[in-house]
Design a protein around this motif. Structure first.
Motif, PDB file in Angstrom:
ATOM      1  N   MET A   1     104.577   0.452  27.567  1.00  0.00           N
ATOM      2  CA  MET A   1     105.744   0.990  26.882  1.00  0.00           C
ATOM      3  C   MET A   1     105.836   0.431  25.467  1.00  0.00           C
ATOM      4  N   PRO A   2     104.886   0.746  24.625  1.00  0.00           N
ATOM      5  CA  PRO A   2     104.941   0.199  23.275  1.00  0.00           C
ATOM      6  C   PRO A   2     106.074   0.791  22.427  1.00  0.00           C
ATOM      7  N   VAL A   3     106.456   0.037  21.413  1.00  0.00           N
ATOM      8  CA  VAL A   3     107.428   0.476  20.423  1.00  0.00           C
ATOM      9  C   VAL A   3     106.655   0.819  19.155  1.00  0.00           C
ATOM     10  N   PHE A   4     106.784   2.058  18.696  1.00  0.00           N
ATOM     11  CA  PHE A   4     106.166   2.505  17.457  1.00  0.00           C
ATOM     12  C   PHE A   4     107.099   2.083  16.319  1.00  0.00           C
ATOM     13  N   ILE A   5     106.592   1.330  15.364  1.00  0.00           N
ATOM     14  CA  ILE A   5     107.401   0.908  14.221  1.00  0.00           C
ATOM     15  C   ILE A   5     107.048   1.794  13.033  1.00  0.00           C
ATOM     16  N   SER A   6     108.024   2.569  12.596  1.00  0.00           N
ATOM     17  CA  SER A   6     107.876   3.490  11.476  1.00  0.00           C
ATOM     18  C   SER A   6     108.496   2.843  10.239  1.00  0.00           C
ATOM     19  N   TYR A   7     107.807   2.946   9.107  1.00  0.00           N
ATOM     20  CA  TYR A   7     108.312   2.301   7.896  1.00  0.00           C
ATOM     21  C   TYR A   7     107.607   2.870   6.675  1.00  0.00           C
ATOM     22  N   ARG A   8     108.202   2.712   5.543  1.00  0.00           N
ATOM     23  CA  ARG A   8     107.552   3.015   4.274  1.00  0.00           C
ATOM     24  C   ARG A   8     106.777   1.771   3.877  1.00  0.00           C
ATOM     25  N   HIS A   9     105.593   1.933   3.361  1.00  0.00           N
ATOM     26  CA  HIS A   9     104.742   0.776   3.093  1.00  0.00           C
ATOM     27  C   HIS A   9     105.385  -0.238   2.145  1.00  0.00           C
ATOM     28  N   MET A  10     106.328   0.191   1.324  1.00  0.00           N
ATOM     29  CA  MET A  10     107.064  -0.751   0.471  1.00  0.00           C
ATOM     30  C   MET A  10     107.936  -1.685   1.313  1.00  0.00           C
ATOM     31  N   ASP A  11     108.217  -1.289   2.542  1.00  0.00           N
ATOM     32  CA  ASP A  11     109.047  -2.083   3.457  1.00  0.00           C
ATOM     33  C   ASP A  11     108.204  -2.804   4.505  1.00  0.00           C
ATOM     34  N   ARG A  12     106.936  -3.002   4.206  1.00  0.00           N
ATOM     35  CA  ARG A  12     106.008  -3.594   5.173  1.00  0.00           C
ATOM     36  C   ARG A  12     106.476  -4.967   5.657  1.00  0.00           C
ATOM     37  N   ALA A  13     107.036  -5.787   4.772  1.00  0.00           N
ATOM     38  CA  ALA A  13     107.469  -7.134   5.177  1.00  0.00           C
ATOM     39  C   ALA A  13     108.529  -7.050   6.281  1.00  0.00           C
ATOM     40  N   TYR A  14     109.470  -6.107   6.165  1.00  0.00           N
ATOM     41  CA  TYR A  14     110.482  -5.921   7.213  1.00  0.00           C
ATOM     42  C   TYR A  14     109.823  -5.452   8.507  1.00  0.00           C
ATOM     43  N   ALA A  15     108.905  -4.493   8.381  1.00  0.00           N
ATOM     44  CA  ALA A  15     108.226  -3.971   9.566  1.00  0.00           C
ATOM     45  C   ALA A  15     107.443  -5.077  10.269  1.00  0.00           C
ATOM     46  N   MET A  16     106.771  -5.917   9.504  1.00  0.00           N
ATOM     47  CA  MET A  16     106.002  -7.013  10.097  1.00  0.00           C
ATOM     48  C   MET A  16     106.932  -8.017  10.789  1.00  0.00           C
ATOM     49  N   ALA A  17     108.081  -8.318  10.170  1.00  0.00           N
ATOM     50  CA  ALA A  17     109.032  -9.259  10.768  1.00  0.00           C
ATOM     51  C   ALA A  17     109.575  -8.703  12.093  1.00  0.00           C
ATOM     52  N   ILE A  18     109.901  -7.422  12.116  1.00  0.00           N
ATOM     53  CA  ILE A  18     110.385  -6.791  13.347  1.00  0.00           C
ATOM     54  C   ILE A  18     109.277  -6.787  14.383  1.00  0.00           C
ATOM     55  N   ASN A  19     108.072  -6.451  13.968  1.00  0.00           N
ATOM     56  CA  ASN A  19     106.919  -6.464  14.865  1.00  0.00           C
ATOM     57  C   ASN A  19     106.744  -7.848  15.493  1.00  0.00           C
ATOM     58  N   ASN A  20     106.804  -8.884  14.669  1.00  0.00           N
ATOM     59  CA  ASN A  20     106.650 -10.253  15.185  1.00  0.00           C
ATOM     60  C   ASN A  20     107.766 -10.615  16.153  1.00  0.00           C
ATOM     61  N   ARG A  21     108.986 -10.176  15.857  1.00  0.00           N
ATOM     62  CA  ARG A  21     110.122 -10.460  16.748  1.00  0.00           C
ATOM     63  C   ARG A  21     109.932  -9.780  18.105  1.00  0.00           C
ATOM     64  N   CYS A  55     103.696   5.894  22.808  1.00  0.00           N
ATOM     65  CA  CYS A  55     104.799   4.926  22.793  1.00  0.00           C
ATOM     66  C   CYS A  55     106.008   5.519  23.502  1.00  0.00           C
ATOM     67  N   THR A  56     106.928   4.657  23.877  1.00  0.00           N
ATOM     68  CA  THR A  56     108.154   5.124  24.519  1.00  0.00           C
ATOM     69  C   THR A  56     109.364   5.013  23.595  1.00  0.00           C
ATOM     70  N   HIS A  57     109.254   4.186  22.575  1.00  0.00           N
ATOM     71  CA  HIS A  57     110.350   3.940  21.647  1.00  0.00           C
ATOM     72  C   HIS A  57     109.824   4.025  20.220  1.00  0.00           C
ATOM     73  N   LEU A  58     110.683   4.444  19.303  1.00  0.00           N
ATOM     74  CA  LEU A  58     110.368   4.416  17.882  1.00  0.00           C
ATOM     75  C   LEU A  58     111.483   3.681  17.174  1.00  0.00           C
ATOM     76  N   LEU A  59     111.115   2.696  16.389  1.00  0.00           N
ATOM     77  CA  LEU A  59     112.078   1.957  15.589  1.00  0.00           C
ATOM     78  C   LEU A  59     111.700   2.191  14.129  1.00  0.00           C
ATOM     79  N   ALA A  60     112.565   2.883  13.389  1.00  0.00           N
ATOM     80  CA  ALA A  60     112.309   3.232  11.992  1.00  0.00           C
ATOM     81  C   ALA A  60     112.981   2.220  11.073  1.00  0.00           C
ATOM     82  N   VAL A  61     112.184   1.566  10.249  1.00  0.00           N
ATOM     83  CA  VAL A  61     112.709   0.657   9.234  1.00  0.00           C
ATOM     84  C   VAL A  61     113.153   1.528   8.062  1.00  0.00           C
ATOM     85  N   VAL A  62     114.435   1.430   7.709  1.00  0.00           N
ATOM     86  CA  VAL A  62     115.004   2.329   6.711  1.00  0.00           C
ATOM     87  C   VAL A  62     115.625   1.529   5.575  1.00  0.00           C
ATOM     88  N   SER A  63     115.222   1.874   4.357  1.00  0.00           N
ATOM     89  CA  SER A  63     115.801   1.275   3.148  1.00  0.00           C
ATOM     90  C   SER A  63     116.074   2.402   2.156  1.00  0.00           C
TER      91      SER A  63
END
Length: 161
Positions: A1-21, A55-63
């Motif tokens: 049941m993976p979580v797909f993390i969607s983000y704009r590449h300018m927001d990669r640091a946020y996506a990586m932090a969420i991924n690590n969490r 994946c079963t979930h999508l988490l979109a990093v939005v800025s």
């Protein structure tokens, strides 16, 4: 049941932090920057679509930068078609697009913890699954389960506990 993390590449640091969490909470994730295939393919659309389906979930990093992205709305659309559990994580003071109001909106570490709790509850109740080989009747109950996931998480975020 993976979580797909969607983000704009300018927001990669946020996506990586969420991924690590999420990984720290023993939740499997998909992040394109960590996928060699997505870095080398000529068919990025096919790779993204397949990984959202798996994946079963999508988490979109939005800025505020997300408004200029075509990929994040595309990925959210793909997740919507597949009745994925969808959430957004706002990274700053930017107003979120109205189309995101349908799903839970996270903006703090506590909200991310609520997401993790809701994810774990789905795992323990076996309400979330890949859609690769299920029948149409099961897809209907999967959509109801997805709607329930969204509503319960939105209520928990609203309550703050």
């Amino acid at each position: 049941m993976p979580v797909f993390i969607s983000y704009r590449h300018m927001d990669r640091a946020y996506a990586m932090a969420i991924n690590n969490r999420l990984i720290g909470a023993n939740i499997k994730t998909y992040l394109d920057v960590l996928d060699l295939e997505s870095q080398t393919t000529d068919d990025i659309t096919g790779v993204i679509t397949r990984n959202i389906t798996e994946c079963t979930h999508l988490l979109a990093v939005v800025s505020e930068k997300t408004a200029l992205s075509w990929w994040v709305p595309f990925e959210i659309g793909e997740a919507t078609i597949s009745n994925r559990r969808i959430c957004s994580f706002r990274t700053g003071p930017a107003e979120l697009p109205l189309y995101l109001d349908k799903w839970p909106k996270l903006s703090t570490e506590s909200d991310l913890d609520f997401f993790i709790d809701a994810y774990r509850e789905e795992v323990s109740n076996k309400r979330s699954m890949s859609l690769e080989s299920i029948s149409e009747s099961v897809k209907g109950s999967y959509k109801r389960d997805a709607d329930m996931f969204h509503e319960q998480l939105k209520n928990r975020i609203r309550r703050g506990f």
